[in-house]
Design a protein around this motif. Structure first.
Motif, PDB file in Angstrom:
ATOM      1  N   LEU A 130      65.798   6.436 -81.818  1.00  0.00           N
ATOM      2  CA  LEU A 130      66.043   5.029 -81.205  1.00  0.00           C
ATOM      3  C   LEU A 130      64.633   4.718 -80.884  1.00  0.00           C
ATOM      4  O   LEU A 130      63.667   5.378 -80.577  1.00  0.00           O
ATOM      5  CB  LEU A 130      66.720   5.293 -79.830  1.00  0.00           C
ATOM      6  CG  LEU A 130      68.302   5.507 -79.985  1.00  0.00           C
ATOM      7  CD1 LEU A 130      68.660   5.681 -78.291  1.00  0.00           C
ATOM      8  CD2 LEU A 130      68.986   4.083 -80.460  1.00  0.00           C
ATOM      9  N   TYR A 132      61.946   1.100 -79.518  1.00  0.00           N
ATOM     10  CA  TYR A 132      62.050  -0.292 -79.096  1.00  0.00           C
ATOM     11  C   TYR A 132      60.471  -0.566 -79.288  1.00  0.00           C
ATOM     12  O   TYR A 132      59.611  -0.010 -79.201  1.00  0.00           O
ATOM     13  CB  TYR A 132      62.159  -0.143 -77.599  1.00  0.00           C
ATOM     14  CG  TYR A 132      62.081  -1.467 -76.907  1.00  0.00           C
ATOM     15  CD1 TYR A 132      62.930  -2.657 -77.187  1.00  0.00           C
ATOM     16  CD2 TYR A 132      60.836  -1.625 -75.962  1.00  0.00           C
ATOM     17  CE1 TYR A 132      62.662  -3.713 -76.427  1.00  0.00           C
ATOM     18  CE2 TYR A 132      60.641  -2.846 -75.307  1.00  0.00           C
ATOM     19  CZ  TYR A 132      61.542  -4.018 -75.702  1.00  0.00           C
ATOM     20  OH  TYR A 132      61.249  -5.262 -74.951  1.00  0.00           O
ATOM     21  N   LYS A 152      68.297   2.309 -72.178  1.00  0.00           N
ATOM     22  CA  LYS A 152      69.337   1.888 -73.433  1.00  0.00           C
ATOM     23  C   LYS A 152      70.177   3.235 -73.589  1.00  0.00           C
ATOM     24  O   LYS A 152      71.133   3.348 -74.258  1.00  0.00           O
ATOM     25  CB  LYS A 152      68.844   1.533 -74.645  1.00  0.00           C
ATOM     26  CG  LYS A 152      68.105   0.267 -74.557  1.00  0.00           C
ATOM     27  CD  LYS A 152      67.689   0.042 -76.066  1.00  0.00           C
ATOM     28  CE  LYS A 152      66.913  -1.298 -76.036  1.00  0.00           C
ATOM     29  NZ  LYS A 152      66.346  -1.541 -77.444  1.00  0.00           N
ATOM     30  N   ILE A 153      69.536   4.507 -73.140  1.00  0.00           N
ATOM     31  CA  ILE A 153      70.318   5.725 -73.280  1.00  0.00           C
ATOM     32  C   ILE A 153      71.132   6.202 -72.106  1.00  0.00           C
ATOM     33  O   ILE A 153      70.769   6.044 -71.077  1.00  0.00           O
ATOM     34  CB  ILE A 153      69.187   6.855 -73.557  1.00  0.00           C
ATOM     35  CG1 ILE A 153      68.378   6.391 -74.775  1.00  0.00           C
ATOM     36  CG2 ILE A 153      69.761   8.037 -74.008  1.00  0.00           C
ATOM     37  CD1 ILE A 153      66.928   7.103 -74.885  1.00  0.00           C
ATOM     38  N   ARG A 154      72.517   6.797 -72.493  1.00  0.00           N
ATOM     39  CA  ARG A 154      73.350   7.077 -71.524  1.00  0.00           C
ATOM     40  C   ARG A 154      72.826   8.352 -70.659  1.00  0.00           C
ATOM     41  O   ARG A 154      72.138   9.116 -71.299  1.00  0.00           O
ATOM     42  CB  ARG A 154      74.587   7.508 -72.161  1.00  0.00           C
ATOM     43  CG  ARG A 154      75.485   6.366 -72.862  1.00  0.00           C
ATOM     44  CD  ARG A 154      76.620   6.936 -73.492  1.00  0.00           C
ATOM     45  NE  ARG A 154      76.755   8.161 -74.137  1.00  0.00           N
ATOM     46  CZ  ARG A 154      77.710   8.796 -74.801  1.00  0.00           C
ATOM     47  NH1 ARG A 154      78.852   8.125 -74.731  1.00  0.00           N
ATOM     48  NH2 ARG A 154      77.527   9.845 -75.648  1.00  0.00           N
ATOM     49  N   ASP A 157      73.300  11.897 -72.168  1.00  0.00           N
ATOM     50  CA  ASP A 157      72.388  12.096 -73.502  1.00  0.00           C
ATOM     51  C   ASP A 157      71.000  12.476 -73.284  1.00  0.00           C
ATOM     52  O   ASP A 157      70.317  12.701 -74.270  1.00  0.00           O
ATOM     53  CB  ASP A 157      72.428  10.875 -74.339  1.00  0.00           C
ATOM     54  CG  ASP A 157      73.912  10.365 -74.836  1.00  0.00           C
ATOM     55  OD1 ASP A 157      74.745  11.592 -75.120  1.00  0.00           O
ATOM     56  OD2 ASP A 157      74.432   9.276 -75.253  1.00  0.00           O
ATOM     57  N   ILE A 184      66.870  11.529 -81.217  1.00  0.00           N
ATOM     58  CA  ILE A 184      68.251  11.846 -80.724  1.00  0.00           C
ATOM     59  C   ILE A 184      68.885  12.438 -81.558  1.00  0.00           C
ATOM     60  O   ILE A 184      68.864  12.603 -83.161  1.00  0.00           O
ATOM     61  CB  ILE A 184      69.120  10.797 -80.305  1.00  0.00           C
ATOM     62  CG1 ILE A 184      69.278   9.687 -81.725  1.00  0.00           C
ATOM     63  CG2 ILE A 184      68.202   9.718 -79.228  1.00  0.00           C
ATOM     64  CD1 ILE A 184      70.043   8.635 -81.385  1.00  0.00           C
ATOM     65  N   LYS A 189      75.030   8.955 -83.529  1.00  0.00           N
ATOM     66  CA  LYS A 189      74.857   7.984 -84.394  1.00  0.00           C
ATOM     67  C   LYS A 189      75.868   6.982 -84.117  1.00  0.00           C
ATOM     68  O   LYS A 189      75.594   5.732 -84.090  1.00  0.00           O
ATOM     69  CB  LYS A 189      74.788   8.146 -86.010  1.00  0.00           C
ATOM     70  CG  LYS A 189      74.540   7.008 -86.843  1.00  0.00           C
ATOM     71  CD  LYS A 189      74.292   7.610 -88.244  1.00  0.00           C
ATOM     72  CE  LYS A 189      73.976   6.401 -89.561  1.00  0.00           C
ATOM     73  NZ  LYS A 189      74.095   6.795 -90.616  1.00  0.00           N
ATOM     74  N   ILE A 191      77.274   6.178 -81.407  1.00  0.00           N
ATOM     75  CA  ILE A 191      77.144   5.522 -79.990  1.00  0.00           C
ATOM     76  C   ILE A 191      75.945   4.940 -80.148  1.00  0.00           C
ATOM     77  O   ILE A 191      75.883   3.864 -79.277  1.00  0.00           O
ATOM     78  CB  ILE A 191      76.710   6.761 -79.125  1.00  0.00           C
ATOM     79  CG1 ILE A 191      78.003   8.136 -78.871  1.00  0.00           C
ATOM     80  CG2 ILE A 191      76.494   6.377 -77.625  1.00  0.00           C
ATOM     81  CD1 ILE A 191      79.200   7.373 -78.794  1.00  0.00           C
ATOM     82  N   TYR A 192      75.090   5.205 -80.971  1.00  0.00           N
ATOM     83  CA  TYR A 192      73.619   4.210 -81.076  1.00  0.00           C
ATOM     84  C   TYR A 192      73.555   3.858 -82.402  1.00  0.00           C
ATOM     85  O   TYR A 192      72.752   4.370 -83.218  1.00  0.00           O
ATOM     86  CB  TYR A 192      72.439   4.954 -80.601  1.00  0.00           C
ATOM     87  CG  TYR A 192      72.763   5.482 -79.180  1.00  0.00           C
ATOM     88  CD1 TYR A 192      72.502   4.812 -78.080  1.00  0.00           C
ATOM     89  CD2 TYR A 192      73.087   7.099 -78.969  1.00  0.00           C
ATOM     90  CE1 TYR A 192      72.588   5.392 -76.675  1.00  0.00           C
ATOM     91  CE2 TYR A 192      73.038   7.313 -77.822  1.00  0.00           C
ATOM     92  CZ  TYR A 192      72.782   6.725 -76.498  1.00  0.00           C
ATOM     93  OH  TYR A 192      72.992   7.158 -75.153  1.00  0.00           O
ATOM     94  N   GLU A 194      72.133   1.237 -83.678  1.00  0.00           N
ATOM     95  CA  GLU A 194      70.794   0.811 -83.909  1.00  0.00           C
ATOM     96  C   GLU A 194      69.760   1.940 -84.135  1.00  0.00           C
ATOM     97  O   GLU A 194      68.601   1.679 -84.538  1.00  0.00           O
ATOM     98  CB  GLU A 194      70.372  -0.231 -82.781  1.00  0.00           C
ATOM     99  CG  GLU A 194      69.899   0.648 -81.649  1.00  0.00           C
ATOM    100  CD  GLU A 194      70.982   1.034 -80.586  1.00  0.00           C
ATOM    101  OE1 GLU A 194      70.875   1.130 -79.200  1.00  0.00           O
ATOM    102  OE2 GLU A 194      72.244   0.965 -80.989  1.00  0.00           O
ATOM    103  N   ALA A 195      70.278   3.161 -84.012  1.00  0.00           N
ATOM    104  CA  ALA A 195      69.200   4.304 -84.290  1.00  0.00           C
ATOM    105  C   ALA A 195      68.805   4.116 -85.891  1.00  0.00           C
ATOM    106  O   ALA A 195      69.664   3.728 -86.576  1.00  0.00           O
ATOM    107  CB  ALA A 195      70.169   5.633 -84.156  1.00  0.00           C
TER     108      ALA A 195
END
Length: 267
Positions: A130, A132, A152-154, A157, A184, A189, A191-192, A194-195
């Motif tokens: 992930l 930014y 942004k990360i739960r 996780d 990650i 994948k 869940i995110y 945008e990874a």
């Protein structure tokens, strides 16, 4: 037949080495007298001794000479491999001499930082991350990017996260383009979405501990290393934070791997 002393004089192989060759079953005496242990060699064994010395002078290990004498491999192929091995050794020695000259020049100039950093090349595996990215006014603002990324990360996780990486894109005196990334598991994948996959490939890197004030010196050493090893940069500099201000309070505990994507100059 010849006594060991006579055979030694004829072949220029010391009695001690002849006894060693006997133990290796490389060149055994034709006869050993039981009553006194005297060793005797035949004239035909002079040619065998010459073969051994010829291969030994070419850099063959004794155990491999034994295999050749037993016809266990093709000599032409092995000679080619031996040549390639010796040429690599010579290239390595020449490179060591060049590094030695650099250190001597620094010493003669009374440079404070005489020792170069030990830079190594390796293939870095692809990493699912992930990220930014943002332009900031100072490197000190990198921490804000990490805060935004981690937001942004739960929470559930957080324990599965991998390496923390920061890529430094184009920068100017007033603007620094930084992209922070965290590894990650691929199973997240969905869940995110945008990874992405980070694929630096071949890199040159050096690991340092403590504060970041030595990084300019590392850049200088890297420039010398690239030139000496015929590499050029193929991507943007990035750092891998094995421990950082995010995990450690004291800077002497920081562990940072400075990484440079590279390729051969003619590739």
């Amino acid at each position: 037949m010849f006594k060991i002393s006579e055979f030694s004089e004829l072949t220029n192989i010391s009695p001690r080495m002849l006894r060693h060759y006997d133990k290796l079953n490389l060149l055994k005496p034709t006869n050993v007298q039981k009553e006194n242990g005297y060793r005797y060699y035949t004239p035909e064994q002079i040619n065998q001794a010459n073969q051994i010395l010829s291969l030994k002078n070419a850099g063959f290990p004794l155990k491999e000479i034994q295999s050749f004498l037993n016809d266990e491999f093709d000599l032409h192929d092995y000679l080619a491999k031996q040549r390639n091995s010796l040429e690599r050794d010579i290239a390595d020695k020449k490179l060591q001499l060049t590094y030695l000259a650099l250190l001597e020049n620094k010493c003669a100039a009374d440079t404070v930082e005489i020792i170069n950093y030990p830079i190594e090349s390796k293939i870095m595996d692809d990493t699912f991350v992930l990220s930014y990215r943002q332009k900031v006014a100072s490197y000190y603002h990198e921490e804000q990017l990490w805060q935004t990324l981690f937001a942004k990360i739960r929470p559930q996780d957080q324990t599965t996260l991998g390496q923390a990486i920061a890529i430094f894109h184009n920068s100017s005196p007033n603007v620094i383009d930084i992209e922070v990334m965290i590894g990650i598991p691929k199973k997240l994948k969905s869940i995110y979405p945008e990874a992405k996959v980070f694929s630096p490939g071949l890199i040159a890197s050096v690991v340092i501990s403590g504060s970041y004030e030595t990084i300019p010196k590392i850049h200088t050493d890297m420039g010398e290393w690239l030139q000496l090893n015929s590499y050029t940069l193929s991507g943007k500099l990035f750092n891998i934070y094995h421990s950082s201000p995010a995990t450690e309070e004291h800077e002497e505990l920081f562990i940072t791997e400075i990484c440079y994507p590279i390729k051969k100059q003619n590739d």
